[in-house]
Design a protein around this motif. Structure first.
Motif, PDB file in Angstrom:
ATOM      1  N   ARG A 731      62.261  83.634  32.724  1.00 27.06           N
ATOM      2  CA  ARG A 731      61.993  83.553  34.156  1.00 27.06           C
ATOM      3  C   ARG A 731      60.484  83.468  34.390  1.00 27.06           C
ATOM      4  O   ARG A 731      59.711  84.238  33.826  1.00 27.06           O
ATOM      5  N   LYS A 732      60.062  82.511  35.216  1.00 29.22           N
ATOM      6  CA  LYS A 732      58.648  82.307  35.498  1.00 29.22           C
ATOM      7  C   LYS A 732      58.340  82.698  36.937  1.00 29.22           C
ATOM      8  O   LYS A 732      59.075  82.358  37.851  1.00 29.22           O
ATOM      9  N   THR A 733      57.236  83.425  37.114  1.00 30.57           N
ATOM     10  CA  THR A 733      56.797  83.807  38.467  1.00 30.57           C
ATOM     11  C   THR A 733      55.316  83.505  38.618  1.00 30.57           C
ATOM     12  O   THR A 733      54.544  83.563  37.652  1.00 30.57           O
ATOM     13  N   THR A 734      54.923  83.176  39.828  1.00 32.47           N
ATOM     14  CA  THR A 734      53.516  82.913  40.136  1.00 32.47           C
ATOM     15  C   THR A 734      53.140  83.705  41.387  1.00 32.47           C
ATOM     16  O   THR A 734      53.834  83.629  42.400  1.00 32.47           O
ATOM     17  N   ASP A 735      52.050  84.447  41.304  1.00 34.58           N
ATOM     18  CA  ASP A 735      51.611  85.281  42.418  1.00 34.58           C
ATOM     19  C   ASP A 735      50.166  84.958  42.765  1.00 34.58           C
ATOM     20  O   ASP A 735      49.331  84.700  41.884  1.00 34.58           O
ATOM     21  N   ARG A 736      49.873  84.987  44.039  1.00 29.38           N
ATOM     22  CA  ARG A 736      48.498  84.847  44.519  1.00 29.38           C
ATOM     23  C   ARG A 736      48.004  86.226  44.939  1.00 29.38           C
ATOM     24  O   ARG A 736      48.588  86.882  45.808  1.00 29.38           O
ATOM     25  N   LEU A 737      46.947  86.681  44.290  1.00 32.66           N
ATOM     26  CA  LEU A 737      46.456  88.034  44.526  1.00 32.66           C
ATOM     27  C   LEU A 737      45.044  87.985  45.100  1.00 32.66           C
ATOM     28  O   LEU A 737      44.187  87.223  44.625  1.00 32.66           O
ATOM     29  N   LYS A 738      44.817  88.816  46.103  1.00 33.87           N
ATOM     30  CA  LYS A 738      43.464  88.989  46.607  1.00 33.87           C
ATOM     31  C   LYS A 738      42.717  89.901  45.632  1.00 33.87           C
ATOM     32  O   LYS A 738      43.250  90.929  45.199  1.00 33.87           O
ATOM     33  N   VAL A 739      41.493  89.546  45.298  1.00 31.87           N
ATOM     34  CA  VAL A 739      40.743  90.288  44.285  1.00 31.87           C
ATOM     35  C   VAL A 739      39.338  90.590  44.799  1.00 31.87           C
ATOM     36  O   VAL A 739      38.840  89.953  45.741  1.00 31.87           O
ATOM     37  N   TYR A 740      38.741  91.585  44.159  1.00 35.65           N
ATOM     38  CA  TYR A 740      37.320  91.872  44.365  1.00 35.65           C
ATOM     39  C   TYR A 740      36.574  91.146  43.251  1.00 35.65           C
ATOM     40  O   TYR A 740      36.800  91.401  42.070  1.00 35.65           O
ATOM     41  N   VAL A 741      35.689  90.242  43.611  1.00 40.45           N
ATOM     42  CA  VAL A 741      34.991  89.407  42.627  1.00 40.45           C
ATOM     43  C   VAL A 741      33.652  90.053  42.274  1.00 40.45           C
ATOM     44  O   VAL A 741      32.804  90.279  43.157  1.00 40.45           O
ATOM     45  N   ALA A 742      33.475  90.349  41.008  1.00 43.25           N
ATOM     46  CA  ALA A 742      32.221  90.947  40.551  1.00 43.25           C
ATOM     47  C   ALA A 742      31.134  89.883  40.438  1.00 43.25           C
ATOM     48  O   ALA A 742      31.395  88.678  40.485  1.00 43.25           O
ATOM     49  N   LYS A 743      29.899  90.329  40.276  1.00 41.08           N
ATOM     50  CA  LYS A 743      28.773  89.405  40.142  1.00 41.08           C
ATOM     51  C   LYS A 743      28.885  88.606  38.839  1.00 41.08           C
ATOM     52  O   LYS A 743      29.533  89.032  37.885  1.00 41.08           O
ATOM     53  N   PRO A 744      28.244  87.426  38.774  1.00 39.02           N
ATOM     54  CA  PRO A 744      28.423  86.527  37.623  1.00 39.02           C
ATOM     55  C   PRO A 744      28.090  87.156  36.276  1.00 39.02           C
ATOM     56  O   PRO A 744      28.699  86.811  35.263  1.00 39.02           O
ATOM     57  N   GLN A 745      27.119  88.101  36.221  1.00 42.57           N
ATOM     58  CA  GLN A 745      26.718  88.638  34.919  1.00 42.57           C
ATOM     59  C   GLN A 745      27.823  89.429  34.228  1.00 42.57           C
ATOM     60  O   GLN A 745      27.785  89.637  33.014  1.00 42.57           O
ATOM     61  N   TYR A 746      28.837  89.870  34.988  1.00 42.96           N
ATOM     62  CA  TYR A 746      29.905  90.664  34.386  1.00 42.96           C
ATOM     63  C   TYR A 746      30.985  89.788  33.752  1.00 42.96           C
ATOM     64  O   TYR A 746      31.935  90.309  33.175  1.00 42.96           O
ATOM     65  N   ALA A 747      30.813  88.473  33.835  1.00 40.13           N
ATOM     66  CA  ALA A 747      31.786  87.570  33.201  1.00 40.13           C
ATOM     67  C   ALA A 747      31.725  87.654  31.680  1.00 40.13           C
ATOM     68  O   ALA A 747      32.673  87.270  30.995  1.00 40.13           O
ATOM     69  N   THR A 748      30.631  88.169  31.135  1.00 42.75           N
ATOM     70  CA  THR A 748      30.494  88.269  29.679  1.00 42.75           C
ATOM     71  C   THR A 748      31.090  89.555  29.113  1.00 42.75           C
ATOM     72  O   THR A 748      30.974  89.799  27.913  1.00 42.75           O
ATOM     73  N   THR A 749      31.719  90.366  29.936  1.00 43.37           N
ATOM     74  CA  THR A 749      32.298  91.628  29.457  1.00 43.37           C
ATOM     75  C   THR A 749      33.328  91.344  28.365  1.00 43.37           C
ATOM     76  O   THR A 749      34.306  90.636  28.608  1.00 43.37           O
ATOM     77  N   PRO A 750      33.143  91.869  27.151  1.00 47.90           N
ATOM     78  CA  PRO A 750      34.056  91.541  26.052  1.00 47.90           C
ATOM     79  C   PRO A 750      35.486  92.018  26.316  1.00 47.90           C
ATOM     80  O   PRO A 750      35.718  93.181  26.664  1.00 47.90           O
ATOM     81  N   GLY A 751      36.428  91.112  26.150  1.00 50.40           N
ATOM     82  CA  GLY A 751      37.836  91.474  26.149  1.00 50.40           C
ATOM     83  C   GLY A 751      38.496  91.633  27.496  1.00 50.40           C
ATOM     84  O   GLY A 751      39.710  91.835  27.562  1.00 50.40           O
ATOM     85  N   ILE A 752      37.773  91.550  28.604  1.00 45.13           N
ATOM     86  CA  ILE A 752      38.365  91.784  29.932  1.00 45.13           C
ATOM     87  C   ILE A 752      37.947  90.669  30.884  1.00 45.13           C
ATOM     88  O   ILE A 752      36.758  90.386  31.028  1.00 45.13           O
ATOM     89  N   ARG A 753      38.954  90.052  31.527  1.00 39.31           N
ATOM     90  CA  ARG A 753      38.680  89.135  32.629  1.00 39.31           C
ATOM     91  C   ARG A 753      39.006  89.783  33.977  1.00 39.31           C
ATOM     92  O   ARG A 753      38.326  89.531  34.960  1.00 39.31           O
ATOM     93  N   MET A 754      40.057  90.583  33.988  1.00 41.63           N
ATOM     94  CA  MET A 754      40.455  91.198  35.252  1.00 41.63           C
ATOM     95  C   MET A 754      41.026  92.585  34.994  1.00 41.63           C
ATOM     96  O   MET A 754      41.747  92.800  34.020  1.00 41.63           O
TER      97      MET A 754
END
Length: 951
Positions: A731-754
């Protein structure tokens, strides 16, 4: 009088003059011997540390005639050295190949012993350590050279082991200690300490065949709770037993059976290419190439170039002082009918005599120091030398170079002495000569030309032009040194007496000061050049390094659901034994399926979670599109670096497997995860998590502050209830979630996107399970701490891993930088001290006059200290500037190569920084000159002896 007779008289006069002025002669000999000593030690160390093919072979197979191993591929073809092989058919076997019966493959009458390793955990004085245990009859003569006994005795039975010294040190054990293999429960006694000559840092244990693996396997067969041993493929050391060895025909016969052979006889006497089957189908393997690292090339270019200059420069001032001290004797020679050529011959004879003594002394002391410090050098190199390799031809060239140095250093003083009139020599007048203005102007032009050539060589990718330009630039600096020294005399007008006199003395006696400054500059320039290049290369490596965790954190993870239930006890162990600073973040893993084991789930058994990345500008990395190569060709290195650090492209440098692939780097956590691991101290982000809003660390996945989460729910056949509720395909599901977007420098955090809050995961129908905890620590765990934690966790039931981020410095050894700094420091102190001694000898009359007019005794000490400080500090500062020229030019060569590779592989970084080694420069520019000045002041007598009146 014949030429031979004249030179014999000149040499006799020079020898007597050297013996009469023993102090000055000793300084001259030291000046010449210092570079000869360094070059001799470097030559012997380099030749000895460079392992020959025979030594490398002994490290692999010991004293055996050959080493056999099962290739696991069936019939093969191999190269004579055994480093390259392939299946006889040229295709990879699709099915498992039955093992080779080695006993049937060995030559008739041969004797063999087996070698097999298994990974295990053993007890230590601190706790438990993971290591490798090798079953090998270490006492067998065939093993000599592969494993050497250092202390104690080899195993006498199946209850004994030997360990490498590195393992004993890390485990806190010693000969006579007992260890237990925790996986089997068997106890052993360490009877001896051994070392691997080819790898002194190896941490291993050795036992006789049948001592570890067989009883462990028997116990595992009897008790299903005991893990099954997984040994590596066995190798066999073979003795041909009286035969000439194992030849190429024996190797080919073994290849037919599927065995890979490394034979001593074949390696030493390889067959012609026409008799190697592998080369008939793959002729390209015949052209093997070797590559040197950039650091090695830089070292060779700079050390050779700078060392040659240093050898030529070191001894000049000593002969200039000696010629002046002997001017009355030279004047008497002129009154007796000696012409200018004979006066010059006497001075050159001094250079020949003292140069010969210095050369011989330098070679002898260099050899002695290499022998004394050999164990320390071997530990730095990480392997033992096969023996000290002495090449008489090279040592003779080094000695001749020292002899020629003496002659070259005496050449200019000889010309000056030959030009002096007899009256000036007898009266002691020095005369007044204006300094040449042509030399500094020429030097400045040569300096500019050398810099331009070096930079052009860097931009064009020519290391030869870099080396040539660097030498030319340094020669230009050398020509400017007399003017620089002259300027120093004007800087001391408002200084106290001692530093003012030191600066004026240096300026007045440029013939003595300038060569000494040049010698210091040459030594420092070479060291700074290599140190700068290596520091820059390390910074480049740091940039390319992909961390598994953020800096200053460790990760306690559970291996399965059963272990996850014991997380509180494991957390208590970690917090009690490691340097935890108080920060802890508990995380869980989400998945969309059911009955999902952490590590052993069936394919797609956990389902999948995916953050759908939008397309378009700001979401798609331009360097990962169809026109990436054309774009990369237009970018500079800085522009490419900036683009690679954007959130859209940064996934390339972000670890994806730290917390599990199946969740697309989505973890369940709370605000503590932001503070402890992400280092995001934002109250708004913490409030969002508390309210159930996910925090997105990579803004490239967001569109209008929302993300698309795609889940594929699958159910294991064991989950009968789930299959009953959701029959049919996944079974496939797709959800649209409102998120808090962190500043660009935190995109390099190892192992975590969200980061997903627990309540939101439950609302989406996802399964969650505690995965572990992240801790902030004051320092990375030591060996002892790791072993304590492992023992406590094993006692509590096991099933946990403590992961630490070793960082880009793992395995990095700064010994080379330390040695370079020490070398430059020793040369700086030595050259400055010798120059100070010459200054004292040359200015003895001035010092006597100072005492006569009432100067306090301490003036002599402070004057000597400041004279030494002036030479050392001036040489260090000029050397630092000169050393940056080749370092920067070589980095330009690297930048050119990186840019060319980046244009073919747009996602590869072209970052080529230039980083100054401030620690080394600070030590050389501050500590070394101050040390030289303090030592000169400390070893100078404060009171002067009464001088006898002349006549």
């Amino acid at each position: 009088m014949s030429v031979f007779t004249g030179w014999r008289a000149a040499l006799r006069i020079a020898r007597r003059d050297a013996l009469r002025a023993k102090g000055r002669s000793a300084l001259v000999v030291a000046m010449i011997a210092l570079p000869v000593l360094g070059v001799t030690a470097a030559d012997i160390t380099y030749r000895s540390a460079d392992q020959s093919p025979a030594e490398q072979l002994t490290a692999r197979i010991g004293s055996a005639d050959a080493m056999y191993g099962d290739s696991g591929m069936g019939p093969i073809q191999q190269m004579p050295d055994g480093d390259m092989y392939y299946t006889e058919s040229g295709e990879t076997p699709e099915e498992d190949v039955p093992p080779v019966d080695m006993r049937a493959v060995f030559p008739k009458g041969a004797r063999a012993i087996s070698e097999q390793s298994v990974s295990a955990t053993v007890t230590t004085s601190y706790g438990i350590a993971s290591t490798e245990i090798t079953e090998l009859k270490a006492s067998d003569p065939m093993v000599r050279g592969k494993i050497d006994l250092v202390d104690g005795a080899f195993p006498r039975g199946t209850g004994d082991m030997v360990a490498t010294e590195a393992f004993l040190k890390s485990a806190g054990l010693h000969v006579g200690s007992g260890v237990t293999v925790t996986t089997s429960g068997r106890k052993y006694t360490i009877t001896g300490a051994v070392e691997l000559p080819a790898d002194l840092k190896a941490k291993q244990l050795y036992a006789d065949p049948g001592a570890v693996i067989a009883p462990w396997q028997a116990l595992a067969d009897h008790d299903k709770k005991v893990p099954v041993p997984r040994p590596d493929t066995a190798h066999w050391l073979v003795d041909a037993a009286g035969q000439d060895g194992i030849g190429w025909k024996d190797v080919l016969a073994a290849n037919k059976a599927g065995a890979l052979v490394t034979s001593r006889q074949v390696s030493e006497n390889p067959p012609p290419h026409s008799e190697i089957p592998l080369l008939k189908t793959n002729p390209q393997y015949a052209n093997s190439r070797t590559y040197e690292s950039g650091e090695t090339s830089a070292a060779l270019i700079t050390v050779v170039s700078m060392a040659l200059l240093e050898v030529v420069l070191l001894a000049g001032p000593a002969f200039a002082v000696g010629a002046r001290r002997s001017r009355r004797q030279l004047g008497l020679l002129g009154t007796c009918g000696g012409d200018r050529s004979q006066v010059r011959a006497v001075v050159l004879g001094g250079g020949l005599v003292l140069g010969g003594v210095g050369a011989v002394a330098g070679v002898a002391v260099g050899l002695l120091l290499t022998v004394v410090f050999r164990p320390m050098i071997e530990n730095w190199a990480g392997h033992r030398f096969g023996g000290l390799v002495l090449r008489p031809a090279e040592l003779l060239v080094i000695a001749v170079l020292g002899l020629v140095t003496g002659l070259l250093a005496a050449f200019a003083p000889a010309i000056v002495a030959g030009r002096q009139s007899v009256l000036e020599s007898l009266t002691g007048r020095r005369g007044v000569r204006r300094s040449s203005r042509v030399l500094p102007v020429t030097g400045a032009c040569v300096l500019a030309l050398g810099v331009l050539v070096a930079v052009y060589g860097g931009t064009s990718g020519s290391s030869a032009l870099v080396a040539g330009g660097s030498v030319v630039a340094e020669l230009g600096v050398l020509a400017c040194i007399p003017v620089i020294v002259g300027v120093l005399g004007r800087l001391g007008r408002r200084l106290p007496l001692s530093p003012r006199m030191a600066l004026r003395d240096a300026a007045r006696n440029r013939g003595r000061t300038a060569p000494a400054v040049a010698a210091v500059m040459a030594a420092v320039a070479g060291s700074v050049a290599i140190a700068t290049y290596m520091s820059s290369s390390q910074a480049e490596s740091d940039y390319d390094y992909t961390p598994s965790l953020t800096e200053g954190t460790i990760y306690l993870s559970a291996s399965d659901a059963e272990a996850a239930g014991r997380l509180p006890a494991a957390r208590s162990i970690v917090e009690h034994n490691l340097a935890v600073t108080g920060g802890r973040a508990d995380i869980s893993r989400p998945w969309a399926g059911s009955d999902c084991n952490v590590y052993y789930a069936e394919e797609d058994g956990c389902g999948t979670l995916e953050l759908v990345k939008p397309t378009g500008k700001g979401h798609t990395c331009p360097l990962d599109t169809k026109g990436a190569k054309e774009l990369a060709a237009r970018l500079s290195a800085d522009e490419h670096r900036a683009m690679m650090r954007t959130p859209a492209c940064v996934d390339v440098h972000t670890s994806t497997g730290t917390f599990g692939y199946e969740s697309h780097n989505i973890v369940i956590g709370d605000a503590a995860l932001l503070d402890t691991y992400v280092k995001l101290h934002d109250p708004a982000a913490a409030a969002a998590l508390k309210a159930g809003t996910p925090v997105l660390l990579n803004e490239a996945y967001a569109e209008n502050d929302k993300v698309t989460l795609k889940a594929v729910h699958t159910y294991s056949p064991k989950d009968k209830e789930g299959r009953k509720l959701h029959p049919g395909p996944a079974r496939k599901t797709t959800d649209r979630l409102k998120v808090y977007v962190a500043k660009p420098q935190y995109a390099t955090t190892p192992g975590i996107r969200m980061i997903l809050p627990q309540q939101t995961a439950e609302r989406l129908g996802l399964h969650t399970e505690p995965r572990g905890s992240l801790y902030a620590v004051a320092h990375q765990p030591t060996d002892a701490e790791d072993q304590r934690v492992a023992a406590a966790i094993e006692q509590a039931g096991g099933g946990f891993w403590v992961q630490a981020n070793q960082g880009p410095n793992e395995g990095r050894d700064s010994t080379i930088l330390l040695i370079l700094t020490l070398f430059a420091g020793v040369v700086t102190v030595g050259a400055a001290a010798i120059t100070t001694g010459l200054a004292k000898a040359d200015a003895e009359a001035d010092l006597t006059t100072l005492s006569a007019v009432g100067a306090p005794p301490r003036v002599r000490r402070t004057l000597s200290g400041f004279q030494c400080l002036v030479v050392a500090l001036t040489g260090v500062l000029l050397g630092t500037a000169a050393g940056l020229v080749p370092a920067v030019a070589l980095r330009l060569v690297d930048l050119r190569e990186a840019m060319e590779y980046m244009r073919t592989e747009p996602m590869e970084s072209a970052y080529t920084p230039i980083v100054l080694p401030w620690a080394s420069i600070g030590l050389l520019a501050v500590a070394v000159p101050l040390l030289a000045g303090v030592l000169a002041a400390a070893f100078t007598r404060s009171r002067v002896a009464l001088a006898r009146r002349a006549g």
